[in-house]
Design a protein around this motif. Structure first.
Motif, PDB file in Angstrom:
ATOM      1  N   ILE A  23      43.500  37.885  47.130  1.00  0.00           N
ATOM      2  CA  ILE A  23      44.342  36.986  46.335  1.00  0.00           C
ATOM      3  C   ILE A  23      44.645  37.603  44.965  1.00  0.00           C
ATOM      4  O   ILE A  23      45.792  37.645  44.516  1.00  0.00           O
ATOM      5  N   LEU A  24      43.608  38.087  44.319  1.00  0.00           N
ATOM      6  CA  LEU A  24      43.793  38.593  42.955  1.00  0.00           C
ATOM      7  C   LEU A  24      44.611  39.884  42.943  1.00  0.00           C
ATOM      8  O   LEU A  24      45.462  40.077  42.088  1.00  0.00           O
ATOM      9  N   THR A  25      44.369  40.743  43.926  1.00  0.00           N
ATOM     10  CA  THR A  25      45.141  41.979  44.008  1.00  0.00           C
ATOM     11  C   THR A  25      46.615  41.662  44.233  1.00  0.00           C
ATOM     12  O   THR A  25      47.498  42.225  43.592  1.00  0.00           O
ATOM     13  N   ALA A  26      46.866  40.692  45.135  1.00  0.00           N
ATOM     14  CA  ALA A  26      48.246  40.304  45.433  1.00  0.00           C
ATOM     15  C   ALA A  26      48.941  39.734  44.205  1.00  0.00           C
ATOM     16  O   ALA A  26      50.163  39.736  44.101  1.00  0.00           O
ATOM     17  N   ASN A  27      48.151  39.235  43.260  1.00  0.00           N
ATOM     18  CA  ASN A  27      48.740  38.659  42.053  1.00  0.00           C
ATOM     19  C   ASN A  27      48.690  39.611  40.860  1.00  0.00           C
ATOM     20  O   ASN A  27      48.788  39.185  39.708  1.00  0.00           O
ATOM     21  N   GLY A  28      48.524  40.876  41.189  1.00  0.00           N
ATOM     22  CA  GLY A  28      48.697  41.888  40.146  1.00  0.00           C
ATOM     23  C   GLY A  28      47.466  42.250  39.349  1.00  0.00           C
ATOM     24  O   GLY A  28      47.568  42.978  38.365  1.00  0.00           O
ATOM     25  N   TYR A  29      46.309  41.719  39.740  1.00  0.00           N
ATOM     26  CA  TYR A  29      45.104  42.086  39.013  1.00  0.00           C
ATOM     27  C   TYR A  29      44.453  43.313  39.636  1.00  0.00           C
ATOM     28  O   TYR A  29      44.527  43.527  40.841  1.00  0.00           O
ATOM     29  N   GLN A  30      43.784  44.079  38.797  1.00  0.00           N
ATOM     30  CA  GLN A  30      42.900  45.127  39.321  1.00  0.00           C
ATOM     31  C   GLN A  30      41.596  44.442  39.645  1.00  0.00           C
ATOM     32  O   GLN A  30      41.121  43.630  38.852  1.00  0.00           O
ATOM     33  N   VAL A  31      41.009  44.750  40.776  1.00  0.00           N
ATOM     34  CA  VAL A  31      39.791  44.067  41.188  1.00  0.00           C
ATOM     35  C   VAL A  31      38.639  45.040  41.359  1.00  0.00           C
ATOM     36  O   VAL A  31      38.794  46.087  41.985  1.00  0.00           O
ATOM     37  N   ILE A  32      37.501  44.687  40.772  1.00  0.00           N
ATOM     38  CA  ILE A  32      36.276  45.407  41.071  1.00  0.00           C
ATOM     39  C   ILE A  32      35.267  44.358  41.522  1.00  0.00           C
ATOM     40  O   ILE A  32      35.407  43.175  41.192  1.00  0.00           O
ATOM     41  N   THR A  33      34.288  44.761  42.320  1.00  0.00           N
ATOM     42  CA  THR A  33      33.419  43.750  42.904  1.00  0.00           C
ATOM     43  C   THR A  33      31.934  44.104  42.769  1.00  0.00           C
ATOM     44  O   THR A  33      31.563  45.268  42.639  1.00  0.00           O
ATOM     45  N   ALA A  34      31.122  43.060  42.801  1.00  0.00           N
ATOM     46  CA  ALA A  34      29.671  43.233  42.816  1.00  0.00           C
ATOM     47  C   ALA A  34      29.091  42.170  43.734  1.00  0.00           C
ATOM     48  O   ALA A  34      29.590  41.038  43.776  1.00  0.00           O
ATOM     49  N   GLU A  35      28.047  42.524  44.480  1.00  0.00           N
ATOM     50  CA  GLU A  35      27.486  41.573  45.435  1.00  0.00           C
ATOM     51  C   GLU A  35      26.143  41.009  45.018  1.00  0.00           C
ATOM     52  O   GLU A  35      25.530  40.228  45.737  1.00  0.00           O
ATOM     53  N   ASN A  36      25.658  41.426  43.847  1.00  0.00           N
ATOM     54  CA  ASN A  36      24.436  40.825  43.327  1.00  0.00           C
ATOM     55  C   ASN A  36      24.414  40.945  41.805  1.00  0.00           C
ATOM     56  O   ASN A  36      25.282  41.592  41.210  1.00  0.00           O
ATOM     57  N   GLY A  37      23.423  40.306  41.201  1.00  0.00           N
ATOM     58  CA  GLY A  37      23.368  40.241  39.750  1.00  0.00           C
ATOM     59  C   GLY A  37      23.198  41.594  39.073  1.00  0.00           C
ATOM     60  O   GLY A  37      23.867  41.882  38.079  1.00  0.00           O
ATOM     61  N   HIS A  38      22.323  42.440  39.633  1.00  0.00           N
ATOM     62  CA  HIS A  38      22.101  43.768  39.065  1.00  0.00           C
ATOM     63  C   HIS A  38      23.396  44.560  39.002  1.00  0.00           C
ATOM     64  O   HIS A  38      23.761  45.127  37.978  1.00  0.00           O
ATOM     65  N   GLN A  39      24.086  44.555  40.156  1.00  0.00           N
ATOM     66  CA  GLN A  39      25.342  45.281  40.265  1.00  0.00           C
ATOM     67  C   GLN A  39      26.363  44.722  39.266  1.00  0.00           C
ATOM     68  O   GLN A  39      27.098  45.474  38.636  1.00  0.00           O
ATOM     69  N   ALA A  40      26.379  43.387  39.136  1.00  0.00           N
ATOM     70  CA  ALA A  40      27.319  42.739  38.226  1.00  0.00           C
ATOM     71  C   ALA A  40      27.125  43.245  36.800  1.00  0.00           C
ATOM     72  O   ALA A  40      28.095  43.595  36.117  1.00  0.00           O
ATOM     73  N   LEU A  41      25.872  43.317  36.368  1.00  0.00           N
ATOM     74  CA  LEU A  41      25.588  43.760  34.999  1.00  0.00           C
ATOM     75  C   LEU A  41      25.974  45.226  34.797  1.00  0.00           C
ATOM     76  O   LEU A  41      26.542  45.595  33.777  1.00  0.00           O
ATOM     77  N   THR A  42      25.683  46.042  35.812  1.00  0.00           N
ATOM     78  CA  THR A  42      26.045  47.462  35.722  1.00  0.00           C
ATOM     79  C   THR A  42      27.555  47.641  35.669  1.00  0.00           C
ATOM     80  O   THR A  42      28.089  48.373  34.833  1.00  0.00           O
TER      81      THR A  42
END
Ligand code: CA
Length: 234
Positions: A23-42
């Motif tokens: 959805i976000l990519t289709a609306n022109g955003y660059q997307v990066i992802t994380a699947e847990n809290g540690h990854q999110a902070l990094t």
């Protein structure tokens, strides 16, 4: 591309993660992802996203802890994704520094609107730090922070000192939810405790004075079980 803002999606369910990313990519955003809290902070520290879409229920470091850790060094707007009936968590998320929340299930347009609003508030905050605004205006409602006056349709409204403080506190960050605890603390000081009653009484009086129909407020909105937010003229 209408914009190229970068959004970090933090979500442990891969199906939801994929859908949100699409959805976000289709609306022109660059997307990066994380699947847990540690990854999110990094990811947050290495990629400096413009906004974080954060699921609260994560394995390991949960969403609330992610907010707490992020806020130690970053003002990146955080839009919390929460399940229904998680009011306590929502309140904690706000108190820790989240910017807004969206409740599952939600539609694409609501998600995009919330993201735009959170980005706008972040920009407003940055602008306010640079230059504190001297007034707030929404439809017929106006506050002059320098003269400490409140008018509705040009007519001056007489508020008590505490009523004015509440209104000013909310209007300094329009669109932003302020929790009961935050308001109690900021208006009555750190020793007031968590009894919302005094705040509710004041809010009822404020609404009687400023709203056309206090039962259907247009200027100060209630976030049930969480707090209040001032309309922000979207
Ligand atoms: Ca989850």
């Amino acid at each position: 591309m209408p914009n190229s803002e970068k959004i970090l999606i933090v979500e442990d369910e891969s199906t939801i993660l994929r859908v949100l990313g699409t959805i976000l990519t289709a609306n022109g955003y660059q997307v990066i992802t994380a699947e847990n809290g540690h990854q999110a902070l990094t990811m947050a520290s290495s990629h400096c996203p413009d906004l974080i879409l954060l699921d609260l229920g994560l394995p390991g470091i949960d969403g609330l802890e992610v907010i707490e850790k992020l806020r130690q060094w970053s003002g990146i707007p955080i839009l919390v994704v929460s399940a229904r009936d998680q009011e306590d968590e929502k309140v904690r998320a706000f108190d820790l520094g989240a910017d807004d929340y969206i409740t599952k299930p939600f539609g694409t347009s609501e998600l995009l609107a919330r993201i735009r609003a959170a980005r706008r508030h972040a920009n407003q905050l940055a602008a306010e730090r640079a230059m504190v605004s001297s007034s707030y205006e929404y439809k017929d409602f106006k506050i002059d922070f320098e003269r400490r006056t409140v008018t509705v349709s040009g007519k001056e409204i007489h508020l008590t000192q505490n009523e004015y403080k509440i209104v000013e506190r909310l209007a300094r960050q329009p669109g932003r939810v302020l929790t009961y605890t935050t308001l109690l603390h900021d208006i009555w000081g750190p020793y007031k405790g968590d009894d919302n009653q005094i705040l509710r009484v004041n809010m009822a009086n404020i609404r009687r004075k400023i709203e056309l129909n206090p039962a259907e407020p247009h200027y100060i909105l209630t976030e049930n079980g969480v707090g209040y937010r001032m309309a922000d003229g979207e």
